[in-house]
Design a protein around this motif. Sequence first.
Motif, PDB file in Angstrom:
ATOM      1  N   THR A 119      -9.831   8.304  -3.556  1.00  0.00           N
ATOM      2  CA  THR A 119     -10.779   8.330  -2.445  1.00  0.00           C
ATOM      3  C   THR A 119     -12.199   8.540  -2.948  1.00  0.00           C
ATOM      4  OG1 THR A 119      -9.037   9.416  -1.159  1.00  0.00           O
ATOM      5  CG2 THR A 119     -11.245   9.401  -0.205  1.00  0.00           C
TER       6      THR A 119
ATOM      7  N   THR B 158      -0.825   3.846  13.130  1.00  0.00           N
ATOM      8  CA  THR B 158      -1.957   3.160  12.494  1.00  0.00           C
ATOM      9  C   THR B 158      -2.199   3.677  11.076  1.00  0.00           C
ATOM     10  OG1 THR B 158      -3.541   4.760  13.416  1.00  0.00           O
ATOM     11  CG2 THR B 158      -3.061   2.789  14.728  1.00  0.00           C
ATOM     12  N   LEU B 159      -1.715   4.869  10.788  1.00  0.00           N
ATOM     13  CA  LEU B 159      -1.911   5.435   9.456  1.00  0.00           C
ATOM     14  C   LEU B 159      -1.182   4.634   8.380  1.00  0.00           C
ATOM     15  CD1 LEU B 159      -1.567   9.240  10.295  1.00  0.00           C
ATOM     16  CD2 LEU B 159      -3.632   8.075   9.517  1.00  0.00           C
TER      17      LEU B 159
ATOM     18  N   SER C 137      -1.160   1.449   7.971  1.00  0.00           N
ATOM     19  CA  SER C 137      -2.048   0.409   7.435  1.00  0.00           C
ATOM     20  C   SER C 137      -3.197   1.005   6.621  1.00  0.00           C
ATOM     21  CB  SER C 137      -2.614  -0.442   8.577  1.00  0.00           C
ATOM     22  OG  SER C 137      -3.333   0.375   9.491  1.00  0.00           O
ATOM     23  N   LEU C 138      -3.569   2.256   6.917  1.00  0.00           N
ATOM     24  CA  LEU C 138      -4.685   2.889   6.214  1.00  0.00           C
ATOM     25  C   LEU C 138      -4.228   3.637   4.948  1.00  0.00           C
ATOM     26  CD1 LEU C 138      -6.545   4.352   9.331  1.00  0.00           C
ATOM     27  CD2 LEU C 138      -7.166   2.319   8.017  1.00  0.00           C
ATOM     28  N   PHE C 139      -3.130   4.344   5.065  1.00  0.00           N
ATOM     29  CA  PHE C 139      -2.603   5.142   3.947  1.00  0.00           C
ATOM     30  C   PHE C 139      -1.097   4.900   3.837  1.00  0.00           C
ATOM     31  CE2 PHE C 139      -6.045   7.449   6.074  1.00  0.00           C
ATOM     32  CZ  PHE C 139      -6.957   7.628   5.034  1.00  0.00           C
TER      33      PHE C 139
ATOM     34  N   TYR D 187       1.713   7.860   4.185  1.00  0.00           N
ATOM     35  CA  TYR D 187       2.414   7.852   5.475  1.00  0.00           C
ATOM     36  C   TYR D 187       3.929   7.781   5.269  1.00  0.00           C
ATOM     37  CZ  TYR D 187       3.885   6.460  10.148  1.00  0.00           C
ATOM     38  OH  TYR D 187       4.512   6.398  11.373  1.00  0.00           O
TER      39      TYR D 187
ATOM     40  N   ASP E  42     -11.112  13.036  12.676  1.00  0.00           N
ATOM     41  CA  ASP E  42     -11.577  11.812  13.342  1.00  0.00           C
ATOM     42  C   ASP E  42     -11.655  11.997  14.852  1.00  0.00           C
ATOM     43  OD1 ASP E  42     -11.862  10.469  10.978  1.00  0.00           O
ATOM     44  OD2 ASP E  42      -9.962   9.381  11.110  1.00  0.00           O
TER      45      ASP E  42
END
Length: 518
Positions: free
Chosen positions: A110, A305-306, A308-310, A314, A359
């Motif tokens: 990150t 949705t996590l 697709s991001l992590f 996940y 968020d």
Amino acid sequence: MESFNVYILLGLFIVGFFIRYYPRIKLKLAFGSDTYYHLYYAGLFRENKFRVPKTSPKVVINHRLSYPYLYHFLLGIFKEATRYKIEPLLSPLFDTLSLMTFGLGISMLTELNANAYIVLQITVFLFAFSPALLKYQGMPRAFHGSPRLFGQFLYIGHIIGYLVYIQSENYWALGISILLGALVWVSAKFAIQVMIFFGAIFLFAFNQYYYAFVGSIFLSIIISGGRVITLIKGQINHSTYLLKKLDISPKINGFMVFKNHVLEMIKAFVKLEFKKSAKIFFKENYLPFTLLVQFPFFLVVLDYTLFSLFPYLYIWTVAGLACFVLTTIKPLKFLGENIRYLEFSVLPAIYLSTIVIMDQEMLWLIIAYGAFSLFASIYYVRTFISDHQKANELHLNRKALFDTMNSMENGNVLAMCSTGHPALLLGNYPVLSLLIAEIDMNVFPENEFDLLGSNFSYPSGRFEEILKKYNISYVTLTESEEEIYLERYINDKEQFSNNLELVTQIDILKLYKVKLKG
């Protein structure tokens, strides 16, 4: 500013270590039953010139050593006196190394801006003070040295190394991942199960993980000289034994117990008996309580949705929750304490939960749970110290008891219940005890199990038959264990009194000599 954030992280690492180590500053000899077991096998490795022993010379029953050995191997490097000193440091150290490994991995994965540092700091804080990880009743973790946290540290390093490789194509990271994964296979029984079950979920979601997973298996075979195959067979045989022979399902209605606990807690609170109310609250183990109070972070899996991001973080979280849920089902309970699976994936769960909460601008939720965690951690530390205030004395009493036995003529020892593992470490004579970690149905016949372990962890009621079959010279147990055995299990109480002569009683510990044999 960056250096300031690094100092905060380092401070949190130190605090996390200290809160786990502090109870053992005063209670250096507060050994759990398993502690004696691990200290004994560490010494056995040293005596065996660091070759992996196939059996233990001090175990009477037929057995085959199939316990993962790396923790014992490393602990055996130190002399006996030093092993006693470093044992309290090990679990705090491995928990801290797990945190640092995860933090290092996240920093490599990150871009660490101010917000990313805050997320990481919150993750470290919530792990350091997690009530679930500091709770000790029924499952020694943070306050006792154990291969369990060593295996957890290796597994976290294995996954983090692979994530760094996936993102950066750094083959050094892949090599580290494979190496640490290989060490998992020889580190701890539960870590092996996690490697298999989590690995199956990872492979289902990401076929790229195949190289790290299979590579770790092949490397473990090489570095262990093939011994890992014996360990895996032992794991399977042990699990088969648990499935066939032990009724580990609860014998009471869990929901009714939970309901009664809640009512009792509320009544105590209304009467301003806050200490009693807190004691009930913090001891609760009912499933919803575990998820909503101790491990609320796993609710983050509801945010799809996590993925697709992590994706890896996940699925890592999902793997822990899935194994936890599955092992609450009666037919799968033999696969171990379900809460342990959550422990292996709590770091990504906390990290993802923190991101989602930040968020959503719900910082108050983190502050509230952080305050609760801080209070709970202090409660568990103080309660551990209070509950074990006589632990140093108990260990010295155990040593005195077995010193007395060691001064007598050689003979086999029936070390019942809580005296089994201490007898291995502190006694000089062969021990008859149902050492659950070493049971292998291929070498331990069912009729022997029925005789020795049908009332696990108490032997069967055929007491005189046990004394004769195994040529027992001494019997050790505690006062309360004797009362329970005589009240619930023995077929004829006279078998006990007619065959035994009390040699000494030291506080709650009793040493008997068998006077009638043959």
